[in-house]
Design an enzyme around this catalytic site. Structure first.
Site, PDB file in Angstrom:
ATOM      1  N   ARG A 236       6.865  -1.136   0.954  1.00  0.00           N
ATOM      2  CA  ARG A 236       6.556  -1.305   2.376  1.00  0.00           C
ATOM      3  C   ARG A 236       7.351  -0.279   3.170  1.00  0.00           C
ATOM      4  O   ARG A 236       8.491   0.061   2.823  1.00  0.00           O
ATOM      5  CB  ARG A 236       6.929  -2.705   2.864  1.00  0.00           C
ATOM      6  CG  ARG A 236       5.960  -3.809   2.462  1.00  0.00           C
ATOM      7  CD  ARG A 236       4.590  -3.665   3.127  1.00  0.00           C
ATOM      8  NE  ARG A 236       3.692  -4.777   2.831  1.00  0.00           N
ATOM      9  CZ  ARG A 236       2.875  -4.842   1.779  1.00  0.00           C
ATOM     10  NH1 ARG A 236       2.832  -3.846   0.896  1.00  0.00           N
ATOM     11  NH2 ARG A 236       2.087  -5.888   1.604  1.00  0.00           N
ATOM     12  N   GLU A 265       1.325   1.509  10.410  1.00  0.00           N
ATOM     13  CA  GLU A 265       0.075   1.892   9.733  1.00  0.00           C
ATOM     14  C   GLU A 265      -1.123   1.497  10.576  1.00  0.00           C
ATOM     15  O   GLU A 265      -1.100   0.409  11.161  1.00  0.00           O
ATOM     16  CB  GLU A 265      -0.011   1.203   8.352  1.00  0.00           C
ATOM     17  CG  GLU A 265       1.090   1.670   7.415  1.00  0.00           C
ATOM     18  CD  GLU A 265       1.056   0.983   6.041  1.00  0.00           C
ATOM     19  OE1 GLU A 265       0.157   0.148   5.807  1.00  0.00           O
ATOM     20  OE2 GLU A 265       1.921   1.277   5.221  1.00  0.00           O
ATOM     21  N   HIS A 284      -1.576   3.775   2.019  1.00  0.00           N
ATOM     22  CA  HIS A 284      -1.393   2.404   1.514  1.00  0.00           C
ATOM     23  C   HIS A 284      -2.501   2.043   0.519  1.00  0.00           C
ATOM     24  O   HIS A 284      -3.278   1.116   0.744  1.00  0.00           O
ATOM     25  CB  HIS A 284      -1.341   1.388   2.667  1.00  0.00           C
ATOM     26  CG  HIS A 284      -0.634   0.120   2.283  1.00  0.00           C
ATOM     27  ND1 HIS A 284       0.148  -0.597   3.154  1.00  0.00           N
ATOM     28  CD2 HIS A 284      -0.581  -0.575   1.105  1.00  0.00           C
ATOM     29  CE1 HIS A 284       0.632  -1.666   2.535  1.00  0.00           C
ATOM     30  NE2 HIS A 284       0.201  -1.683   1.290  1.00  0.00           N
TER      31      HIS A 284
HETATM   32  C1  DGY Z   1      -0.166  -5.908  -1.250  1.00  0.00           C
HETATM   33  O1  DGY Z   1      -1.048  -6.598  -1.761  1.00  0.00           O
HETATM   34  O2  DGY Z   1       0.809  -6.383  -0.662  1.00  0.00           O
HETATM   35  C2  DGY Z   1      -0.314  -4.442  -1.391  1.00  0.00           C
HETATM   36  O3  DGY Z   1       0.506  -3.740  -0.519  1.00  0.00           O
HETATM   37  C3  DGY Z   1      -1.747  -4.027  -1.242  1.00  0.00           C
HETATM   38  O4  DGY Z   1      -1.885  -2.911  -2.021  1.00  0.00           O
END
Ligand code: DGY
Length: 324
Positions: A236, A265, A284
């Protein structure tokens, strides 16, 4: 009367189509991502929500939804949801662990290799006609950094961190790791975070974003990394201090970075990372394969269907709601 469920995006997979056997379904069809205002409007009067990680489920929204009985998110990470507020109301939160582990580990390794071997830079060089214009090929042409024999430091030894460790071992890397609660992982030497940063040629981030991990790799930690190291983040954005990372990459203190996730984002175009040639960027897409996204959607649907049937969600991020 049928219960109402709002789905914030069209989803892949097959199980989502079963939802209408259990409730009235309203799906946001776009275009683009669902604005927060529309989420407020569409969710009003609904008992269930099936959402994406792009939907912010905060206390204000929850306070305005007295009828809400469950939330099912098509993501493993739940930092977009105020989990404490949901739990306080006894509302289960579904998520999708496990199915995206290998896919995300593959993305991590793709970024690691691309950053080490300057693949994005080389791609631009060829695509923009520079190779032909310069009529050049030399022994130091696009030389990068070796992966085999290098040390990879894994920050966060959950399922994805461990899957990255297995890939690293197969590439001939030495693997060291740090986890908040020490975890014995075969083939991974446990270190303090400071020791990991000082020793690793490559650092890959795999912790969840929580108040404790926000800015875990801040300016001081980035300055403490081994000179010439590569940082990869598929976890993240808020975990890494982006301006500090950009400054370290621009000065040459760090060699390169692979970044799939950002503090904001979609990433603003003036984010300093976007101006640097030694950063491999992705929007992402850690879990973005057709098969994995279908599996995630099927899990999200299964969580929602269980909630509609009055059963515990098979994959619940706040299972304590069932034991009170
Ligand atoms: C999640 O599922 O948290 C991921 O970041 C998506 O790819």
């Amino acid at each position: 009367m049928n219960r109402k469920v709002f789905v914030t995006h069209e989803l892949p997979g097959c199980r989502i189509h079963e939802l209408s056997e259990h409730c009235d379904v309203n799906v946001w069809l776009g275009p683009g991502l669902l604005p927060a205002k529309s989420l407020h409007e569409e969710l009003a009067g609904c008992q269930g929500l099936v959402c994406l990680l792009t939907d912010r489920i905060d206390r204000d929204l929850l306070d305005a939804m007295p009828d809400l009985e469950f939330v099912s998110s098509m993501a493993v990470g739940v930092d977009h949801v105020d989990v404490a507020a949901l739990t306080a109301r006894g509302i289960p939160l579904g998520h999708t662990p496990g199915v995206l582990t290998d896919t995300t580990a593959d993305t991590t390794f793709a970024l690691l290799l691309a950053a080490a071997r300057r693949i994005s830079e080389a791609d631009r060089f060829v695509r923009q006609g520079e190779w032909r214009r310069e009529n050049r090929w030399s022994p130091d042409f696009f030389t990068g950094k070796d992966v085999s024999g290098a040390t990879l430091g894994i920050v966060g030894l959950g399922e994805i961190g461990q899957a990255v460790a297995r890939r690293a071992a197969a590439f001939g890397m030495e693997v060291v790791g740090w986890n908040r609660s020490p975890k014995d992982v075969p083939g991974v030497e446990q270190l303090s975070l400071a020791a990991l940063l000082a020793r690793s040629d490559f650092v890959s981030v795999h912790v969840a974003l929580t108040p404790d991990t926000r800015c875990l790799l801040g300016a001081a930690e980035i300055a403490a990394m081994k000179p010439g190291a590569v940082l990869v983040n598929t976890a993240r954005g808020g975990i890494v201090d982006e301006p500090a990372l950009a400054a370290a990459l621009a000065s040459g203190a760090l060699y390169a970075a692979g970044v799939d996730v950002f503090a904001e984002e979609p990433v603003p175009v003036d984010n300093p990372l976007l101006a640097l040639p030694n950063v491999v960027l992705a929007p992402h897409i850690g879990s973005a394969t057709t098969r994995t996204r279908a599996r995630m959607a099927d899990m999200a649907a299964a969580n929602a269907i269980a909630a509609l049937q009055g059963q515990p969600m098979p994959h619940c991020a706040n299972p304590e709601v069932y034991t009170r």
